[in-house]
Design a protein around this motif. Structure first.
Motif, PDB file in Angstrom:
ATOM      1  N   LEU A 378       0.839  -1.216   0.000  1.00 56.91           N
ATOM      2  CA  LEU A 378       0.000   0.000   0.000  1.00 56.91           C
ATOM      3  C   LEU A 378       0.871   1.262   0.000  1.00 56.91           C
ATOM      4  CD1 LEU A 378      -2.786  -1.023   2.546  1.00 56.91           C
ATOM      5  CD2 LEU A 378      -3.067  -0.579   0.093  1.00 56.91           C
ATOM      6  N   ARG A 379       1.952   1.161   0.800  1.00 49.67           N
ATOM      7  CA  ARG A 379       2.866   2.317   0.859  1.00 49.67           C
ATOM      8  C   ARG A 379       3.500   2.554  -0.510  1.00 49.67           C
ATOM      9  NH1 ARG A 379       8.015   3.244   1.898  1.00 49.67           N
ATOM     10  NH2 ARG A 379       8.483   1.026   1.958  1.00 49.67           N
ATOM     11  N   GLN A 380       3.934   1.437  -1.107  1.00 48.88           N
ATOM     12  CA  GLN A 380       4.533   1.546  -2.451  1.00 48.88           C
ATOM     13  C   GLN A 380       3.538   2.162  -3.412  1.00 48.88           C
ATOM     14  OE1 GLN A 380       7.433   0.367  -3.948  1.00 48.88           O
ATOM     15  NE2 GLN A 380       8.468  -0.309  -2.073  1.00 48.88           N
ATOM     16  N   GLN A 381       2.297   1.633  -3.272  1.00 47.71           N
ATOM     17  CA  GLN A 381       1.249   2.148  -4.163  1.00 47.71           C
ATOM     18  C   GLN A 381       1.071   3.650  -3.970  1.00 47.71           C
ATOM     19  OE1 GLN A 381      -2.529   0.251  -3.700  1.00 47.71           O
ATOM     20  NE2 GLN A 381      -1.895  -1.506  -4.936  1.00 47.71           N
ATOM     21  N   ALA A 382       1.096   4.049  -2.698  1.00 48.77           N
ATOM     22  CA  ALA A 382       0.861   5.467  -2.403  1.00 48.77           C
ATOM     23  C   ALA A 382       2.033   6.327  -2.851  1.00 48.77           C
ATOM     24  CB  ALA A 382       0.622   5.636  -0.910  1.00 48.77           C
ATOM     25  N   GLN A 383       3.222   5.697  -2.880  1.00 45.52           N
ATOM     26  CA  GLN A 383       4.420   6.494  -3.169  1.00 45.52           C
ATOM     27  C   GLN A 383       4.869   6.401  -4.616  1.00 45.52           C
ATOM     28  OE1 GLN A 383       7.346   4.967  -0.493  1.00 45.52           O
ATOM     29  NE2 GLN A 383       6.420   5.944   1.301  1.00 45.52           N
ATOM     30  N   SER A 384       4.557   5.302  -5.264  1.00 49.84           N
ATOM     31  CA  SER A 384       5.192   5.103  -6.577  1.00 49.84           C
ATOM     32  C   SER A 384       4.180   5.180  -7.722  1.00 49.84           C
ATOM     33  CB  SER A 384       5.927   3.763  -6.575  1.00 49.84           C
ATOM     34  OG  SER A 384       5.027   2.757  -6.231  1.00 49.84           O
ATOM     35  N   ASP A 385       4.756   5.412  -8.839  1.00 49.55           N
ATOM     36  CA  ASP A 385       3.975   5.502 -10.072  1.00 49.55           C
ATOM     37  C   ASP A 385       3.729   4.071 -10.560  1.00 49.55           C
ATOM     38  OD1 ASP A 385       2.988   6.592 -12.585  1.00 49.55           O
ATOM     39  OD2 ASP A 385       4.854   5.757 -13.381  1.00 49.55           O
ATOM     40  N   SER A 386       2.481   3.759 -10.884  1.00 50.28           N
ATOM     41  CA  SER A 386       2.151   2.363 -11.186  1.00 50.28           C
ATOM     42  C   SER A 386       2.793   1.885 -12.478  1.00 50.28           C
ATOM     43  CB  SER A 386       0.631   2.200 -11.269  1.00 50.28           C
ATOM     44  OG  SER A 386       0.127   3.048 -12.283  1.00 50.28           O
ATOM     45  N   LEU A 387       3.064   2.783 -13.433  1.00 53.61           N
ATOM     46  CA  LEU A 387       3.648   2.333 -14.702  1.00 53.61           C
ATOM     47  C   LEU A 387       5.147   2.092 -14.566  1.00 53.61           C
ATOM     48  CD1 LEU A 387       3.326   1.799 -17.762  1.00 53.61           C
ATOM     49  CD2 LEU A 387       3.869   4.214 -18.135  1.00 53.61           C
ATOM     50  N   THR A 388       5.848   3.025 -13.954  1.00 55.88           N
ATOM     51  CA  THR A 388       7.315   2.966 -13.977  1.00 55.88           C
ATOM     52  C   THR A 388       7.925   2.446 -12.692  1.00 55.88           C
ATOM     53  OG1 THR A 388       7.434   5.203 -13.124  1.00 55.88           O
ATOM     54  CG2 THR A 388       7.380   4.960 -15.513  1.00 55.88           C
ATOM     55  N   GLY A 389       7.179   2.534 -11.582  1.00 51.38           N
ATOM     56  CA  GLY A 389       7.724   2.106 -10.289  1.00 51.38           C
ATOM     57  C   GLY A 389       8.543   3.187  -9.613  1.00 51.38           C
ATOM     58  N   ILE A 390       8.851   4.316 -10.302  1.00 54.97           N
ATOM     59  CA  ILE A 390       9.587   5.396  -9.619  1.00 54.97           C
ATOM     60  C   ILE A 390       8.576   6.232  -8.831  1.00 54.97           C
ATOM     61  CG2 ILE A 390      11.406   5.408 -11.367  1.00 54.97           C
ATOM     62  CD1 ILE A 390      10.158   8.012 -12.456  1.00 54.97           C
ATOM     63  N   TYR A 391       9.063   7.192  -8.046  1.00 57.78           N
ATOM     64  CA  TYR A 391       8.147   8.012  -7.231  1.00 57.78           C
ATOM     65  C   TYR A 391       7.071   8.654  -8.118  1.00 57.78           C
ATOM     66  CZ  TYR A 391      11.647   7.834  -3.488  1.00 57.78           C
ATOM     67  OH  TYR A 391      12.517   7.429  -2.525  1.00 57.78           O
ATOM     68  N   ASN A 392       5.849   8.713  -7.569  1.00 61.56           N
ATOM     69  CA  ASN A 392       4.801   9.455  -8.274  1.00 61.56           C
ATOM     70  C   ASN A 392       4.944  10.952  -7.950  1.00 61.56           C
ATOM     71  OD1 ASN A 392       3.692   9.839  -5.760  1.00 61.56           O
ATOM     72  ND2 ASN A 392       2.223   8.159  -5.947  1.00 61.56           N
ATOM     73  N   ARG A 393       4.145  11.726  -8.546  1.00 59.48           N
ATOM     74  CA  ARG A 393       4.287  13.179  -8.423  1.00 59.48           C
ATOM     75  C   ARG A 393       4.226  13.621  -6.952  1.00 59.48           C
ATOM     76  NH1 ARG A 393       3.384  17.665 -11.651  1.00 59.48           N
ATOM     77  NH2 ARG A 393       2.921  19.546 -10.425  1.00 59.48           N
ATOM     78  N   GLY A 394       3.164  13.128  -6.254  1.00 60.07           N
ATOM     79  CA  GLY A 394       2.955  13.549  -4.867  1.00 60.07           C
ATOM     80  C   GLY A 394       4.152  13.228  -3.991  1.00 60.07           C
ATOM     81  N   PHE A 395       4.642  11.996  -4.094  1.00 58.10           N
ATOM     82  CA  PHE A 395       5.727  11.601  -3.204  1.00 58.10           C
ATOM     83  C   PHE A 395       7.045  12.251  -3.608  1.00 58.10           C
ATOM     84  CE2 PHE A 395       8.622   8.475  -1.132  1.00 58.10           C
ATOM     85  CZ  PHE A 395       8.157   8.666   0.156  1.00 58.10           C
ATOM     86  N   PHE A 396       7.220  12.417  -4.934  1.00 54.18           N
ATOM     87  CA  PHE A 396       8.446  13.094  -5.389  1.00 54.18           C
ATOM     88  C   PHE A 396       8.519  14.503  -4.794  1.00 54.18           C
ATOM     89  CE2 PHE A 396      10.317  16.107  -8.474  1.00 54.18           C
ATOM     90  CZ  PHE A 396      11.636  15.674  -8.459  1.00 54.18           C
ATOM     91  N   LEU A 397       7.397  15.231  -4.859  1.00 52.76           N
ATOM     92  CA  LEU A 397       7.373  16.601  -4.350  1.00 52.76           C
ATOM     93  C   LEU A 397       7.594  16.619  -2.829  1.00 52.76           C
ATOM     94  CD1 LEU A 397       4.468  18.124  -6.482  1.00 52.76           C
ATOM     95  CD2 LEU A 397       6.936  18.349  -6.803  1.00 52.76           C
ATOM     96  N   GLU A 398       7.019  15.588  -2.136  1.00 50.30           N
ATOM     97  CA  GLU A 398       7.208  15.525  -0.680  1.00 50.30           C
ATOM     98  C   GLU A 398       8.679  15.302  -0.337  1.00 50.30           C
ATOM     99  OE1 GLU A 398       4.612  12.715   1.312  1.00 50.30           O
ATOM    100  OE2 GLU A 398       6.143  12.506   2.881  1.00 50.30           O
ATOM    101  N   ARG A 399       9.311  14.361  -1.077  1.00 50.28           N
ATOM    102  CA  ARG A 399      10.740  14.079  -0.834  1.00 50.28           C
ATOM    103  C   ARG A 399      11.593  15.287  -1.177  1.00 50.28           C
ATOM    104  NH1 ARG A 399      12.909   9.197  -0.130  1.00 50.28           N
ATOM    105  NH2 ARG A 399      14.533  10.616   0.581  1.00 50.28           N
ATOM    106  N   CYS A 400      11.209  15.997  -2.270  1.00 49.76           N
ATOM    107  CA  CYS A 400      11.947  17.224  -2.650  1.00 49.76           C
ATOM    108  C   CYS A 400      11.889  18.251  -1.508  1.00 49.76           C
ATOM    109  CB  CYS A 400      11.338  17.843  -3.907  1.00 49.76           C
ATOM    110  SG  CYS A 400      11.881  17.033  -5.405  1.00 49.76           S
TER     111      CYS A 400
END
Ligand SMILES: Nc1nc2c(ncn2[C@@H]2O[C@H](COP(=O)(O)OP(=O)(O)OP(=O)(O)O)[C@@H](O)[C@H]2O)c(=O)[nH]1
Length: 546
Positions: A378-400
């Motif tokens: 679930l965490r992965q789902q919430a954090q990662s982009d389902s197509l590529t597996g890298i961070y999704n927009r929301g989590f990328f911005l949070e980490r930034c």
């Protein structure tokens, strides 16, 4: 004594505790034939030795009861019996021989002078042989066999001749009611002497081995319940016998003064008893009270040869003779057995409990692992982009945001943070030309290439569609530009190969150096630079210039 034995004895002591103070003991003294036969018991009793051994002994004199029945029924704890004791044991009476007082038998056949012929005649003619016993003692059978009478007489016949006497045998003999009686050597001959009657005595044949008579015995049950009392009673009684043998006059005094059961016994009579019974103990050849299993086995063989017992009866010989150590060890085993079984059961239940706990624990761990996996997914789902597996927009911005804060708190030395926006060029055309799934593969290829080219704390995320965000940590902007050019170059030289087709990808990038701006400003600036790159012809890298 080895350590095991010592351990067993200690166990017995610990388990049984001290002998109970004044344990009640009932002793049946069953005979009317002789009184000195109980000299050992009586001496120990009078000397207070039983008391000293914490045994509260009650002496019961009763001639009309059966010693084996009384002991087996637990109406008394100890009694005495001749060789018939073994016969009862071999016929399922759980009695245990503790000590044989006489090593030779006091039984005799007694007849008036010249009665021998009469004896043979009477028996052969089926006349009764008056014997005050319910089972023909082995000794009498041996006497009859010696007189060649057993060849003509079967056991059944012997039993048929059994006729209890209403008067004492010696009286029946003197009054010529009968020609022959069975008797104890210590009693009837004395009576006849007193009446000047001449008697003829038939004794059992002199065997090489003892013919145990007057054996002290108890029941298996009592032995199991009170092994220490049995042992103590045996020891003290034999001690009493040693005293009686050394001091017969003293014992006779006591018997005359105190014994409540004495009937018509003079001092002379008791002396006669002592003189005839003590030699039967065969002291010098045998210990006082000696009783050996091998000689009992021999007696059993005599029974067998007379046809009084079957082979199967012989099994009961095992355990008939009390042997101090083995019996004590057996008693320890009997006492330990419930503990051992309880411990084994307890251990088994404990094992079951342990298994149950282990199983429950295992299930719990599985469940926890499963939940962790679900949570992780679930965490992965919430954090990662389902197509590529890298961070999704929301989590990328949070980490930034998180990283920018860290740099603000502690600026990295000689490093520069750079926010980059990357957008694939003419991606719509790829979708149109090769189809949407191929477009997906292109997006994945670019995402993975960028991700693998980064080092922590650098970040990459998919901002949406074919657009990616990067947070680089470089020495300066030139290094960031060179890094992006290298990525563009790699995509061109290593195009995506699909279904025999080579798909070349390019991207445009806009970047901005991280200083004190907010994340929103940085994104806007990078986006502006990206727009410039698109406007200037794509496949380019532009730096935000303010
Ligand atoms: N296959 C695929 N296509 C996507 C996805 N997300 C967005 N697109 C497509 O990406 C295309 C973006 O096209 P545009 O925004 O016009 O940009 P472009 O064609 O790359 O042109 P420039 O950016 O101007 O070079 C659209 O056709 C979207 O449908 C996706 O997840 N998979």
């Amino acid at each position: 004594m080895n350590f095991l034995r010592l351990g067993l004895w200690l166990s017995l002591l610990i388990l049984s505790g001290p002998i109970q103070a004044n344990q009640g003991i009932r002793v049946l003294l069953p005979s009317a034939e002789a009184h000195f036969r109980f000299a050992g018991v009586y001496a120990a009793y009078k000397l207070g030795w039983y008391q000293k051994a914490h045994l509260q002994v009650e002496l019961i004199h009763q001639a009309d009861v059966h010693p084996v029945q009384e002991v087996v029924a637990a109406r008394v704890d100890f009694s005495f019996m001749d060789t018939r004791l073994l016969w009862y044991r071999l016929h399922n009476k759980p009695v245990v021989a503790l000590a044989s007082i006489f090593q030779r038998s006091p039984y005799i056949l007694l007849g008036l002078q010249h009665a021998e012929k009469d004896l043979a005649l009477r028996l052969q003619q089926g006349h009764s042989l008056p014997l005050a016993t319910d089972l023909y003692p082995l000794e009498l059978a041996l006497i009859l066999r010696q007189a060649n009478l057993l060849q003509t007489l079967r056991l059944e016949k012997l039993q048929a001749t059994y006729q209890p006497l209403s008067t004492p045998g010696w009286q029946a003999l003197i009054s010529q009611q009968t020609q022959v009686i069975s008797a104890w050597i210590s009693d009837a001959p004395y009576r006849l002497l007193q009446h000047d009657a001449q008697a003829q005595i038939w004794q059992p044949p002199a065997l090489d081995t003892p013919l145990y008579a007057d054996t002290l015995f108890t029941s298996e049950r009592f032995l199991q319940r009170s092994p220490q009392a049995v042992q103590a009673f045996r020891e003290v009684t034999l001690q009493g016998w040693r005293y009686a043998v050394a001091n017969p006059e003293q014992v006779i005094d006591w018997l005359l003064q105190d014994a409540p059961f004495l009937v018509q016994r003079s001092r002379e009579h008791l002396r006669y008893e002592a003189q005839h019974l003590i030699p039967l103990m065969q002291l010098g050849w045998h210990e006082v009270g000696e009783t050996q299993a091998k000689y009992w086995a021999q007696i059993a063989r005599e029974y067998q040869s007379l046809g009084w017992i079957q082979d199967k009866n012989l099994q009961a010989l095992q355990g008939f003779v009390f042997s101090q150590q083995t019996d004590v060890e057996q008693q320890i085993w009997v006492r330990l057995r419930p503990w051992i079984f309880a411990s084994a059961l307890g251990g088994f239940l404990l094992l079951l409990l342990l298994l149950y706990v282990l199983q429950a624990n295992y299930r719990l761990r599985c469940e926890m692992r499963r939940r962790r996996d679900v949570e992780e997914a679930l965490r992965q789902q919430a954090q990662s982009d389902s197509l590529t597996g890298i961070y999704n927009r929301g989590f990328f911005l949070e980490r930034c945001r998180h990283q920018l804060q860290a740099w603000r708190e502690q600026a990295p030395k000689d490093r520069l943070g750079v926010l980059v926006m990357v957008d694939l060029d003419h991606f719509k055309a790829i979708n149109d030309q090769y189809g949407h799934p191929v477009g997906d593969e292109v997006i994945k290829k670019v995402a993975h290439q960028l991700q693998h080219a980064l080092q922590p704390p650098e970040l990459v995320g998919r901002l949406g569609g074919e657009e990616f965000g990067l947070l680089l940590s470089v020495k300066n902007l030139d290094e960031a530009v060179r890094w992006l050019h290298a990525q563009q170059y790699q995509l061109k030289t290593d195009p995506l190969q699909l279904e025999g087709q080579s798909i070349t990808i390019s991207f445009s990038a806009g970047m901005v150096a991280v200083q004190a701006q907010s994340l929103a400003n940085l994104l806007k600036s990078a986006d502006d630079a990206l727009y410039q790159a698109k406007r200037h012809g794509r496949d380019r890298v532009e730096i935000f210039s303010g």
